[in-house]
Design a protein around this motif. Sequence first.
Motif, short mmCIF file in Angstrom:
data_model
loop_
_atom_site.label_atom_id
_atom_site.label_comp_id
_atom_site.label_asym_id
_atom_site.label_seq_id
_atom_site.Cartn_x
_atom_site.Cartn_y
_atom_site.Cartn_z
N VAL A 1 0.85 -1.20 0.00
CA VAL A 1 0.00 0.00 0.00
C VAL A 1 0.88 1.25 0.00
CG1 VAL A 1 -1.68 1.32 1.36
CG2 VAL A 1 -1.92 -1.17 1.14
N TYR A 2 1.90 1.24 0.86
CA TYR A 2 2.81 2.40 0.95
C TYR A 2 3.59 2.58 -0.35
CZ TYR A 2 6.26 5.62 2.90
OH TYR A 2 7.05 6.71 3.13
N LEU A 3 4.08 1.49 -0.92
CA LEU A 3 4.82 1.58 -2.19
C LEU A 3 3.95 2.12 -3.32
CD1 LEU A 3 6.93 -1.70 -2.05
CD2 LEU A 3 7.80 0.66 -1.95
N ALA A 4 2.68 1.72 -3.34
CA ALA A 4 1.77 2.23 -4.38
C ALA A 4 1.63 3.74 -4.26
CB ALA A 4 0.41 1.55 -4.27
N GLY A 5 1.54 4.23 -3.03
CA GLY A 5 1.46 5.67 -2.82
C GLY A 5 2.76 6.38 -3.18
N LEU A 6 3.87 5.79 -2.79
CA LEU A 6 5.18 6.38 -3.12
C LEU A 6 5.38 6.51 -4.63
CD1 LEU A 6 7.79 4.72 -0.72
CD2 LEU A 6 6.94 7.06 -0.68
N ARG A 7 4.95 5.49 -5.36
CA ARG A 7 5.13 5.51 -6.82
C ARG A 7 4.46 6.73 -7.45
NH1 ARG A 7 2.70 0.60 -9.81
NH2 ARG A 7 0.86 1.68 -9.12
N GLU A 8 3.32 7.13 -6.91
CA GLU A 8 2.58 8.26 -7.48
C GLU A 8 2.94 9.61 -6.86
OE1 GLU A 8 0.82 7.81 -10.21
OE2 GLU A 8 1.36 5.69 -10.05
N SER A 9 3.81 9.59 -5.87
CA SER A 9 4.17 10.86 -5.20
C SER A 9 5.68 11.03 -5.15
CB SER A 9 3.54 10.92 -3.81
OG SER A 9 3.94 9.82 -3.01
N TRP A 10 6.32 10.42 -4.16
CA TRP A 10 7.75 10.60 -3.93
C TRP A 10 8.58 10.15 -5.13
CZ3 TRP A 10 12.13 7.50 -3.33
CH2 TRP A 10 13.21 8.07 -2.68
N VAL A 11 8.28 8.99 -5.68
CA VAL A 11 9.05 8.46 -6.81
C VAL A 11 8.86 9.35 -8.04
CG1 VAL A 11 9.28 6.53 -8.43
CG2 VAL A 11 9.06 6.08 -5.98
N LYS A 12 7.64 9.77 -8.28
CA LYS A 12 7.36 10.64 -9.43
C LYS A 12 8.17 11.94 -9.33
CE LYS A 12 3.30 11.30 -12.18
NZ LYS A 12 1.84 11.29 -12.20
N ALA A 13 8.19 12.53 -8.14
CA ALA A 13 8.96 13.76 -7.92
C ALA A 13 10.47 13.50 -8.06
CB ALA A 13 8.65 14.33 -6.53
N LEU B 1 13.98 2.26 3.71
CA LEU B 1 14.80 3.46 3.55
C LEU B 1 14.43 4.15 2.24
CD1 LEU B 1 18.36 2.04 4.36
CD2 LEU B 1 16.91 3.36 5.88
N LEU B 2 14.26 5.45 2.28
CA LEU B 2 14.11 6.27 1.08
C LEU B 2 15.40 7.08 0.97
CD1 LEU B 2 10.49 7.62 1.73
CD2 LEU B 2 11.18 5.52 0.59
N VAL B 3 16.12 6.89 -0.13
CA VAL B 3 17.45 7.48 -0.26
C VAL B 3 17.51 8.36 -1.51
CG1 VAL B 3 19.92 6.97 -0.49
CG2 VAL B 3 18.44 5.43 0.83
N VAL B 4 18.00 9.58 -1.32
CA VAL B 4 18.24 10.49 -2.44
C VAL B 4 19.72 10.86 -2.39
CG1 VAL B 4 17.69 12.70 -3.51
CG2 VAL B 4 15.89 11.40 -2.35
N THR B 5 20.41 10.70 -3.53
CA THR B 5 21.84 11.03 -3.60
C THR B 5 22.02 12.32 -4.38
OG1 THR B 5 22.37 8.68 -3.56
CG2 THR B 5 24.12 10.18 -4.26
N PHE B 6 22.74 13.25 -3.78
CA PHE B 6 23.07 14.53 -4.40
C PHE B 6 24.55 14.53 -4.78
CE2 PHE B 6 19.51 15.24 -1.60
CZ PHE B 6 18.67 16.06 -2.33
N GLU B 7 24.88 15.15 -5.87
CA GLU B 7 26.27 15.21 -6.34
C GLU B 7 27.18 15.86 -5.30
OE1 GLU B 7 28.87 13.82 -8.79
OE2 GLU B 7 26.83 13.86 -9.57
N ASN B 8 26.69 16.95 -4.68
CA ASN B 8 27.45 17.63 -3.63
C ASN B 8 26.51 18.49 -2.80
OD1 ASN B 8 27.22 20.23 -5.01
ND2 ASN B 8 28.67 19.38 -6.47
#
Length: 149
Positions: free
Chosen positions: A50-62, A91-98
């Motif tokens: 359920v959480y992954l379905a929501g993430l796909r349409e919100s956090w992942v899309k962004a 874990l939700l992970v976002v990697t930034f170059e710097n």
Amino acid sequence: MKNLLIVLLCALFSSSPMAKDRLEVYEDYELGSEIMSITTVRIDPNMSDVYLAGLRESWVKAAKIQKELGYIKDWKIYGSDLPTSGDFNMLLVVTFENSSDLEPNKQKYDAFMKKWTETDKKMSEEISAKYPEVRTLTGEYRMREIILK
């Protein structure tokens, strides 16, 4: 006798004046330039899909839009193989170059908002309003690689 000799040699080498009890940045190790923003999440039992379905349409899309625009290097979601142990299981992970990629930037914001439609915004708000029913955020971390020399 042999065991005593081994213990004495271990004690001798572990207390050697050559051993350092602490390391110095830039002398003994470097700090990587990439920054990882990590959110730890506790998903309620049987609610991961359920959480992954929501993430796909919100956090992942962004995140996909941000990556396409070059604002982030990458994003990932990690799930625990042992979902009922510990304080978090995803874990939700976002990697930034710097670190400069984390600074507020009106031009980047405007470019993102051109791609993030009003429909996306509304759907994301509806989805995230239901998140407390299936998950709890347990932590937010900003990590940097440590490179030992």
